[in-house]
Design an enzyme around this catalytic site. Structure first.
Site, PDB file in Angstrom:
ATOM      1  N   ASN A  93     -12.662   0.432   2.322  1.00 26.40           N
ATOM      2  CA  ASN A  93     -11.777   0.853   1.348  1.00 26.40           C
ATOM      3  C   ASN A  93     -11.808   2.131   1.106  1.00 26.40           C
ATOM      4  O   ASN A  93     -10.901   2.840   0.504  1.00 26.40           O
ATOM      5  CB  ASN A  93     -12.126  -0.073   0.210  1.00 26.40           C
ATOM      6  CG  ASN A  93     -11.275  -1.182  -0.121  1.00 26.40           C
ATOM      7  OD1 ASN A  93     -10.149  -1.105  -0.054  1.00 26.40           O
ATOM      8  ND2 ASN A  93     -11.908  -2.358   0.135  1.00 26.40           N
ATOM      9  N   ASN A 134     -13.965 -12.074   1.480  1.00 25.53           N
ATOM     10  CA  ASN A 134     -12.733 -11.771   0.777  1.00 25.53           C
ATOM     11  C   ASN A 134     -11.948 -13.089   1.021  1.00 25.53           C
ATOM     12  O   ASN A 134     -12.204 -14.023   1.480  1.00 25.53           O
ATOM     13  CB  ASN A 134     -11.971 -10.477   1.572  1.00 25.53           C
ATOM     14  CG  ASN A 134     -11.581 -10.882   2.997  1.00 25.53           C
ATOM     15  OD1 ASN A 134     -11.433 -12.013   3.429  1.00 25.53           O
ATOM     16  ND2 ASN A 134     -11.308  -9.907   3.782  1.00 25.53           N
ATOM     17  N   CYS A 179     -15.073  -5.924  -7.597  1.00 30.59           N
ATOM     18  CA  CYS A 179     -14.797  -6.107  -6.285  1.00 30.59           C
ATOM     19  C   CYS A 179     -13.562  -4.981  -5.763  1.00 30.59           C
ATOM     20  O   CYS A 179     -13.837  -3.912  -5.749  1.00 30.59           O
ATOM     21  CB  CYS A 179     -14.545  -7.499  -5.604  1.00 30.59           C
ATOM     22  SG  CYS A 179     -13.104  -8.288  -7.032  1.00 30.59           S
ATOM     23  N   SER A 180     -12.669  -5.523  -5.071  1.00 31.61           N
ATOM     24  CA  SER A 180     -11.665  -4.615  -4.971  1.00 31.61           C
ATOM     25  C   SER A 180     -10.653  -4.532  -6.128  1.00 31.61           C
ATOM     26  O   SER A 180     -10.650  -3.519  -6.878  1.00 31.61           O
ATOM     27  CB  SER A 180     -10.785  -5.227  -3.683  1.00 31.61           C
ATOM     28  OG  SER A 180     -11.671  -5.239  -2.568  1.00 31.61           O
ATOM     29  N   ASP A 181     -10.131  -5.695  -6.330  1.00 29.08           N
ATOM     30  CA  ASP A 181      -9.026  -5.672  -7.623  1.00 29.08           C
ATOM     31  C   ASP A 181      -9.585  -6.134  -8.887  1.00 29.08           C
ATOM     32  O   ASP A 181      -9.221  -5.839  -9.832  1.00 29.08           O
ATOM     33  CB  ASP A 181      -7.811  -6.579  -6.993  1.00 29.08           C
ATOM     34  CG  ASP A 181      -7.039  -6.077  -5.975  1.00 29.08           C
ATOM     35  OD1 ASP A 181      -6.926  -4.560  -6.133  1.00 29.08           O
ATOM     36  OD2 ASP A 181      -6.399  -6.501  -5.272  1.00 29.08           O
ATOM     37  N   GLY A 182     -10.823  -6.917  -8.605  1.00 28.61           N
ATOM     38  CA  GLY A 182     -11.587  -7.311  -9.723  1.00 28.61           C
ATOM     39  C   GLY A 182     -10.979  -8.710 -10.300  1.00 28.61           C
ATOM     40  O   GLY A 182     -10.915  -8.892 -11.657  1.00 28.61           O
ATOM     41  N   ASP A 240     -10.755 -11.733  -8.387  1.00 30.07           N
ATOM     42  CA  ASP A 240     -11.372 -12.925  -7.758  1.00 30.07           C
ATOM     43  C   ASP A 240     -12.668 -13.007  -7.674  1.00 30.07           C
ATOM     44  O   ASP A 240     -13.526 -13.681  -8.468  1.00 30.07           O
ATOM     45  CB  ASP A 240     -10.799 -12.693  -6.021  1.00 30.07           C
ATOM     46  CG  ASP A 240      -9.218 -12.881  -6.084  1.00 30.07           C
ATOM     47  OD1 ASP A 240      -8.685 -13.904  -6.672  1.00 30.07           O
ATOM     48  OD2 ASP A 240      -8.597 -12.004  -5.301  1.00 30.07           O
ATOM     49  N   ARG A 273      -2.986 -17.570  -5.775  1.00 28.91           N
ATOM     50  CA  ARG A 273      -4.033 -18.279  -4.982  1.00 28.91           C
ATOM     51  C   ARG A 273      -3.789 -19.754  -4.709  1.00 28.91           C
ATOM     52  O   ARG A 273      -4.168 -20.352  -3.795  1.00 28.91           O
ATOM     53  CB  ARG A 273      -5.290 -18.106  -6.010  1.00 28.91           C
ATOM     54  CG  ARG A 273      -5.775 -16.707  -5.968  1.00 28.91           C
ATOM     55  CD  ARG A 273      -6.278 -16.015  -4.824  1.00 28.91           C
ATOM     56  NE  ARG A 273      -6.342 -14.602  -5.007  1.00 28.91           N
ATOM     57  CZ  ARG A 273      -5.802 -13.573  -4.438  1.00 28.91           C
ATOM     58  NH1 ARG A 273      -4.537 -13.920  -4.220  1.00 28.91           N
ATOM     59  NH2 ARG A 273      -6.146 -12.226  -4.821  1.00 28.91           N
TER      60      ARG A 273
END
Lengths: 637, 529
Positions: free
Chosen positions: A237, A262, A325-328, A330, A371
């Site tokens: 990332n 992920n 995490c990435s987007d926060g 999940d 999801r």
């Protein structure tokens, strides 16, 4: 209705999932919201209802002389195997369901047409049942250290410069905010998305933000920043201008990766695990090997491990934690909510658990509709993230049977309704979207429904005052303590589950104990009154069977008398999924009161199962034949 | 033999004991002829560990480097001790899956202790084992031994008397050394024929009745394999015996616990199976079940996997699979289910055997009785069943049986009258015990050693009021129906209560069982008041 090509097909067979030689014949109806299979053989009417929104996938298999097979996989892990006499009919059903189960617009979802007989004022009150502001004040917030900011009132941040600055430096503007605060030691769990740090970018406001979080915990001189991704993913990332916090730029942080995979890895892992569940008659080795290679339990353990790390940091070290995490939305949601369950007894109560989902999942923008595939969309967005959270909680319940006010059924019902679209709670991908859809105005809320039926979801072993239920839970995360959750993933294969329920028995005992205590108290009162009046003899004898009455009535002991798979099968009735959502409410025509009854009255099913069996020899024909021929060979020699 | 010659060092002071679920403690270690005794130095703690040496499976020695740890644990210990001696560490692995660690000051003492344990823990001579020395004050050797006898078993089943008789052909154990003196056989068959049939069966284990199904009069018989050999010998008495067993019915089943191929191979070694031509009324079904050595290896692998501290999930699942223990559980339960189904649903009598007819044969006949017969599911009923069918020494098949029974208990938590605690107690007692119950492998051996006169009986003790309370299932609801276990892999669980016994989690779960008991007691009190 315009999507229904064929409203009714007759002489459809519904095959038993485990023993495909056994089947039920009936009529299949397609309605706007459900597929309904009505068994027509025998006197008893047995219905199976499947919500279109619960259909996960459809598979039309090659036609055979006996008909055309249609396989329906549901999001609640029900698998229906129909055989439809004519290929043309099968095609029509397939095409209709294809469209019905894949709504294109939110307005088509079931929650907008689900109209139980409830007054509008009452319906509106359903939505006031949970209030996150009350939850924060329960935590002791706002206080001198934390404030509620309405900076995001319009769901785009505009005001205070530090927040704005930080939000510009975070993926999708998701700046650090508080998820959990410990009144006792001021340690907090905060959550955000990844910083846009790339290889060297810095943001003063973001650094100040973290500094402020650290300072809000006066007793601690450092804080953890937990990145829930595998390090490799986080580094990748970085190359895209995102990444993770550099310990040199942020003062007093300890940075930690916790390696949760992920959404794509999780999706394919669950898919593999479900394939193992669906194996016809797997050997123990097939099953264990399949379970291992699916990696599912490994991922569950990773989520739980991360939750434990954070819970311990807060409870034992008194250190605040920022999780991303990435987007926060999940892994971060999973890990924060698992940590909350471990930390706080309140979240282990029925109401607290609803609040927790509302807080860490609904309000922080877990993308439920993406999801859970509520609308037809990108299949790569689908992932069982919330399933994993529910399973982590279940694993904890297995280790601490007295620590949770709710039972397994509660988790399974929530799982079902996250997917069913019957209630407005989980529609859309964030709060803003929900407001735009007017869900509070147009749909019903699951939480109120669950609350009014909480007697069904109460764990009779729960002891609020007992050691296990209090304080931090310390589960073992040794691999040998993780179990396979058959009650969820093989939910409709009823023959696989324990035949008698300790929980139901205890619930009945508990109710009866309470009743008896009341009775005793009232008797005592009467006695004292009678004594006052100098009455003669008092005999009050309530006679009780050894078995708690409620339990005996509610349970079909015949279940114990069902033969198993060493020879033959157990006819699964697949109607029970519809029991819970409807039983507690007054029902409109498309509701399923009949289903509820029939799932309890399918004694006929089992009888036929038994009868079926006794006319077959009790072992597989193959082995018999083998032995005979083998014997003949040798006696001829 | 004098035990004392094996004990060079009987007492050691300042030993540090580490055991699961307890903090380390320091105290005195004693070795006696049958026990390892550790007493905590802290007087008020009053903690003692009394371990039967027989319970010890292995001792691992390692030397001095633990000295630092030793002082780390007790920072206040006098410095002077440090200089004087080195110490040794013994890791003791018990058959009840406990692992203890002893840190013993003085290498020589440590080695002496290790040697004593090694020798005394595996005495071959049964008569020297502890049950022959155990003399509790509240019991007398004249107390009744055992719960039932073949005679009583026979007398109790009146419906049987018309066609079956009690034969004392084996009174002096000459016909079959591993059978009891009295056995139940068809009335139509005389003792001479039995003797002939015995010669035709391995180890003399001719077909005898072990279960009578009241609902339909069908029976389970068991035996060992027939000795047909490569040239297909026959034995007319054996054929008549079996024919008499199903008199009035046109068919019976034989469940052979070997694969068809194994049965064929057995013929080359002098064993064999009942051929279709000679036993025309009987239908053979083969179900391959693993035997002693394979099971033992499987058990060892599983125990090793459970003790593995690695946090790696893949590694655990692969070790669990590789141990095959759960596969054996699955096979045992499904074969027992098949047997019960033949009797209960198909209404046929069944003969069960493998090769010797002492391992898997007993396993499935015992399980099938639990499945079908409600009277075997009470505490007494179950112990009587074990006494009748399955009392052997240190036997992995017995542990497999207990695991299968636990699976039944898990699937039908209200149907069995006894608790998981009973199964755990039996699992321990079978390997090392104060009692004579699990000594020897047959009545004859027990008789020769006068086990019944010189030891106490475990089953009797388990039925005493205080113990009984602990070992009954508070949720028990008598149920006349058969309890058919599910044998799907998803339905079978690792028996964590046993295999992960010495962990905090298991302790928690045991407390939950205690909670349940109290809930029921509370309710019972109210209901009766």
């Amino acid at each position: 209705m315009e999507h229904i090509r064929l409203p009714k097909v007759e002489k459809v067979r519904l095959l038993d999932r485990v023993f495909t030689k056994r089947s039920r014949v009936g009529t299949l109806y397609l309605t706007a919201t459900h597929s309904i299979f009505v068994e027509s053989e025998g006197g008893m009417r047995n219905e199976t209802w499947v919500l279109h929104s619960l259909v996960f996938s459809l598979e039309k298999q090659e036609a055979t002389p006996s008909g055309c097979p249609l396989l329906i996989h549901c999001k609640n892990f029900q698998v229906l195997h129909f055989v439809i006499p004519q290929e043309r009919e099968c095609h029509d059903v397939y095409v209709s369901l294809q469209r019905l189960s894949r709504p294109e617009r939110y307005e088509e979802l079931y929650c907008f047409s689900y109209k139980p007989n409830v007054e509008e004022t009452e319906r509106r009150q359903e939505w006031d049942f949970l209030d996150l502001r009350a939850e924060y004040s329960r935590m002791g917030i706002p206080n001198s250290l934390w404030k509620l900011s309405s900076v995001n009132r319009h769901y785009k941040s505009t005001t205070p410069s530090v927040i704005t600055g930080s939000s510009k430096f975070r993926s999708r503007g998701r700046f650090p905010t508080l998820s959990y605060y410990s009144k006792e030691n001021h340690a907090a769990i905060c959550r955000s998305s990844q910083p846009l740090s790339g290889f060297s970018a810095r943001c003063l406001e973001d650094e100040q933000m973290l500094e402020a979080i650290l300072r809000s915990n006066p007793r601690s001189d450092f804080m953890y920043v937990v990145d829930t991704r595998p390090k490799l993913n986080a580094m990748a990332n970085r190359a895209a201008g995102k990444g993770y916090e550099n310990e040199d730029n942020y003062s007093h942080i300890k940075f930690q990766f916790v390696a949760i995979e992920n959404i794509h890895v999780m999706r394919s892992s669950q898919q593999k695990m479900l394939e193992v569940c669906e194996l016809r008659s797997p050997s123990m080795s097939d099953f264990l090997e399949g379970l291992e290679s699916s990696g599912w339990l490994k991922h569950i353990k990773a989520v739980l491990d991360a939750g434990i790390f954070i819970a311990k940091a807060v409870a034992e070290e008194g250190v605040s934690v920022l999780v991303h995490c990435s987007d926060g939305w999940d892994r971060t949601a999973q890990v924060c909510s698992v940590a909350c369950v471990l930390l706080e007894p309140y979240y282990r109560t029925i109401k607290g658990f609803m609040v927790l989902i509302e807080k860490d999942w609904v309000s922080f923008g877990h993308k439920f509709s993406h999801r859970c595939n509520h609308l037809v969309g990108d299949p790569k967005e689908v992932s069982p993230i919330i399933d994993q959270f529910l399973e982590c909680v279940w694993q904890l319940m297995e280790q601490f049977p007295c620590a949770f006010e709710f039972n397994e059924r509660f988790l399974i019902t929530i799982h079902s309704h996250i997917n069913s679209c019957q209630y407005g709670n989980f529609i859309g991908n964030n709060q803003r979207g929900r407001i735009e859809l007017g869900l509070r105005e147009r749909t019903h809320s699951l939480w109120r429904y669950l609350w009014s039926n909480r007697a069904d979801y109460t764990n009779p072993l729960y002891r609020a005052d007992q050691g296990q239920a209090q304080g931090l839970l310390r589960p073992s995360t040794a691999p040998c303590w993780f179990k396979f959750w058959a009650r969820l993933y093989n939910r409709f294969d009823r023959g696989m589950h324990p035949r008698q329920s300790v929980e139901d028995y205890l619930r009945a005992i508990k109710e009866e104990t309470e009743q008896l205590e009341e009775l005793l108290a009232s008797h005592k009162q009467k006695i004292s009154k009678l004594e006052e009046k100098q009455a003669r003899n008092y005999t009050a004898k309530a006679t009780f069977d050894k078995s708690p009455t409620a339990w005996v009535i509610g349970h079909d002991l015949g279940l114990a008398n069902t033969p198993q798979d060493y020879t033959s099968g157990f006819l699964t009735s697949s109607t029970c999924q519809l029991k819970t959502p409807c039983s507690g409410l007054t029902l409109s025509p498309q509701d399923l009161s009949k289903t509820y009854d029939s799932s309890h009255s399918n004694g006929s099913d089992r009888e036929s199962g038994i009868a079926d069996l006794s006319c077959r020899s009790p072992f597989s024909e193959e082995s018999t034949r083998d032995q005979d021929s083998d014997d003949d060979d040798y006696s001829a020699a | 033999m004098e035990f004392s010659e094996h004990i060079k060092t009987a007492n050691v002071e300042d030993v540090v004991l580490q055991q699961p679920l307890h903090p380390p403690s320091k105290g005195t270690l004693c070795i006696t002829s049958h026990h390892l005794l550790f007493s905590d130095r802290e007087e008020d703690s009053g903690r003692q560990v009394l371990l039967l040496l027989r319970n010890i499976d292995a001792v691992e020695k390692s030397s001095v480097e633990n000295l630092v740890n030793y002082f780390g644990l007790f920072p206040n210990a006098g410095r002077s001790d440090r200089a004087t001696e080195s110490s040794g560490t013994l890791v003791i692995k018990c058959k009840d899956l406990r692992v203890l660690q002893l840190e013993i000051p003085g290498m020589e003492q440590c080695l002496n202790i290790a040697q004593s344990i090694e020798t005394l823990s595996c005495l071959a001579c049964v008569a020297e084992m502890y049950p022959f020395f155990y003399r509790p004050s509240n019991a007398s050797l004249r107390d009744q031994w055992g719960l039932s006898t073949p005679e009583r078993h026979y007398t109790e089943m009146e419906a049987l008397h018309e066609r079956w008789r009690l034969s004392t052909v084996n009174q002096d154990y000459s016909v079959c050394p591993s059978y009891p003196p009295a056995v139940i056989v068809p009335k139509a068959i005389g003792d001479d024929a039995l003797k002939m049939a015995a010669k035709f069966r391995q180890g003399g284990r001719f077909p005898v009745l072990c279960y009578y199904h009241r609902k339909n009069g069908m029976v389970i018989l068991r035996s060992s394999q027939p000795l047909t050999g490569a040239n297909r010998k026959r034995c007319i008495q054996d054929e008549l015996l079996l024919q008499a067993a199903i008199e009035g019915s046109d068919k019976g089943y034989i469940i052979d616990t070997r694969s068809a191929q194994q049965a064929q191979q057995a013929r080359m070694m002098g064993g064999g199976f009942e051929s279709k031509s000679c036993y025309s009324s009987w239908k053979r079904l083969h179900r391959h079940m693993e035997r002693g050595k394979t099971l033992q290896e499987s058990l060892i692998k599983l125990v090793e996997a459970c003790g593995d501290k690695s946090p790696n999930m893949d590694r655990w699942l692969s070790k669990l699979e590789n141990s095959k223990w759960l596969s054996h559980v699955q096979t045992a339960l499904s074969t027992a289910g098949l047997l019960a189904e033949c009797v209960e649903r198909d209404g046929r009598s069944v003969l069960v055997h493998g090769s010797e007819g002492t391992g898997s044969t007993l396993l499935i006949s015992t399980l099938a009785q639990l499945i079908m017969d409600p009277s075997c599911r009470t505490l007494e009923g179950f112990l009587t069943l074990l006494e009748r069918e399955f009392v052997q020494q240190e036997c992995p098949v017995f542990l497999l049986l207990l695991d299968c029974v636990w699976q039944l208990w898990y699937q039908f938590p209200l149907a069995l009258g006894f608790s998981e605690a009973l199964l755990l107690r039996l699992a321990t007692e079978a390997y090392s015990s104060d009692y004579g119950t699990f000594l020897c492998n047959s009545d004859m051996e027990r008789c020769a050693l006068q086990v019944k006169g010189k030891t106490h009986c475990l089953f009797r003790v388990l039925l005493k009021p205080r113990e009984r309370e602990q070992y009954t299932n508070p949720l028990y609801e008598p149920n006349e129906l058969a309890i058919w276990p599910s044998v799907h892999p998803q339905s079978l669980q690792l028996w964590r209560g046993f295999f992960l016994r010495w962990t905090q989690q298991t302790l928690h779960l045991e407390l939950v069982q205690e909670d349940i008991r109290n809930m029921v007691i509370e309710w019972g009190k109210l209901a009766l008041s």
